[in-house]
Design a protein around this motif. Structure first.
Motif, PDB file in Angstrom:
ATOM      1  N   HIS A  59       0.823  -1.207   0.000  1.00  0.00           N
ATOM      2  CA  HIS A  59       0.000   0.000   0.000  1.00  0.00           C
ATOM      3  C   HIS A  59       0.857   1.258   0.000  1.00  0.00           C
ATOM      4  O   HIS A  59       1.932   1.277   0.590  1.00  0.00           O
ATOM      5  N   LYS A 134     -17.016   2.746   0.973  1.00  0.00           N
ATOM      6  CA  LYS A 134     -15.677   2.318   0.533  1.00  0.00           C
ATOM      7  C   LYS A 134     -15.676   2.245  -0.987  1.00  0.00           C
ATOM      8  O   LYS A 134     -16.402   1.445  -1.568  1.00  0.00           O
ATOM      9  N   HIS A 136     -13.643   1.767  -4.608  1.00  0.00           N
ATOM     10  CA  HIS A 136     -12.487   1.224  -5.327  1.00  0.00           C
ATOM     11  C   HIS A 136     -12.511   1.754  -6.752  1.00  0.00           C
ATOM     12  O   HIS A 136     -13.543   1.707  -7.421  1.00  0.00           O
ATOM     13  N   GLU A 163     -18.528   1.183  -5.378  1.00  0.00           N
ATOM     14  CA  GLU A 163     -18.607   1.035  -3.931  1.00  0.00           C
ATOM     15  C   GLU A 163     -18.690  -0.449  -3.639  1.00  0.00           C
ATOM     16  O   GLU A 163     -19.434  -1.180  -4.295  1.00  0.00           O
ATOM     17  N   ASN A 166     -17.745  -3.593   2.421  1.00  0.00           N
ATOM     18  CA  ASN A 166     -16.578  -4.090   3.141  1.00  0.00           C
ATOM     19  C   ASN A 166     -16.896  -4.579   4.557  1.00  0.00           C
ATOM     20  O   ASN A 166     -15.992  -4.997   5.268  1.00  0.00           O
ATOM     21  N   HIS A 182      -5.351  -0.722  -7.339  1.00  0.00           N
ATOM     22  CA  HIS A 182      -6.581   0.054  -7.148  1.00  0.00           C
ATOM     23  C   HIS A 182      -6.269   1.317  -6.366  1.00  0.00           C
ATOM     24  O   HIS A 182      -5.400   1.316  -5.492  1.00  0.00           O
ATOM     25  N   ILE A 184      -8.148   3.419  -3.628  1.00  0.00           N
ATOM     26  CA  ILE A 184      -9.238   3.152  -2.687  1.00  0.00           C
ATOM     27  C   ILE A 184      -9.395   4.368  -1.782  1.00  0.00           C
ATOM     28  O   ILE A 184      -8.412   4.917  -1.286  1.00  0.00           O
ATOM     29  N   GLU A 186     -12.416   6.361   1.158  1.00  0.00           N
ATOM     30  CA  GLU A 186     -13.671   6.297   1.892  1.00  0.00           C
ATOM     31  C   GLU A 186     -14.268   7.698   1.984  1.00  0.00           C
ATOM     32  O   GLU A 186     -13.538   8.686   2.120  1.00  0.00           O
TER      33      GLU A 186
END
Length: 191
Positions: A59, A134, A136, A163, A166, A182, A184, A186
């Motif tokens: 990440h 969430k 992506h 969305e 999750n 991806h 990502i 929120e």
């Protein structure tokens, strides 16, 4: 004195909800300049060092909540300033359908699942996950990269915003020969 926060749980889709097509070319171009060393160094300092990611997913964390309760408390990491000009408009565009008066983006990151690896089944179980959508946005993917939510299989094509739910069991496999990346983030109502 900190203002009391009303507890609002957002309505999650049953599995996956397509939001819209988005332009990712400038993001891919900038991201392509990041070496494996940058990915590894950034991954070594990530706050989301959960077992399901170890040895499979690296990440680059740009923004992350300070705790697991209040979406208003988050920190920008140094990389946010490098990416803000490209990502903030993309986030606003992707989240437009929620109709928030003051959208709050408490998490933003790139996730790179290595070819031939998987993210094991898990649930994003902290309270803060019930308060955010969430999103992506696949940037680089292949037809063998699959997202599973409660056993239902999805392939999320690049350049689309989704969305994902999750807070139920989900996992990812990448049986292709290229890494899947991806963006990502929120979003929740900040008003």
């Amino acid at each position: 004195m900190k203002e009391a926060m009303q507890i609002i749980h957002v309505n999650k889709p049953k599995r996956v909800k397509h939001l819209k097509s988005v332009d990712i070319e400038a993001i891919i171009s900038r991201l392509s300049r990041f070496s494996d060393t940058v990915w590894s160094n950034e991954d070594g300092t990530k706050p989301n060092n959960f077992a399901c990611f170890r040895g499979t997913t690296r990440h680059i964390i740009l923004r992350f909540p300070d705790g697991n309760e209040d979406v208003r408390q988050y920190s920008d990491r140094p990389g946010w300033q490098l990416w803000k000009d490209l990502l903030q408009p993309l986030m606003e565009e992707a989240a437009q359908s929620y109709g928030y008066k003051k959208p709050l983006y408490s998490k933003a990151m790139f996730a790179r699942l290595e070819a031939g690896k998987c993210i094991s089944p898990h649930i994003d179980a902290t309270e803060i996950n019930r308060r955010c959508h969430k999103i992506h946005i696949p940037l680089i993917t292949n037809s063998e990269a699959k997202f599973y939510i409660e056993g239902d299989e999805f392939h999320l094509p690049a350049g689309e915003a989704y969305e994902v739910n999750n807070i139920v069991t989900h996992w990812v496999t990448n049986d292709g020969d290229q890494d899947r990346i991806h963006f990502i983030f929120e979003v929740s109502e900040g008003a």
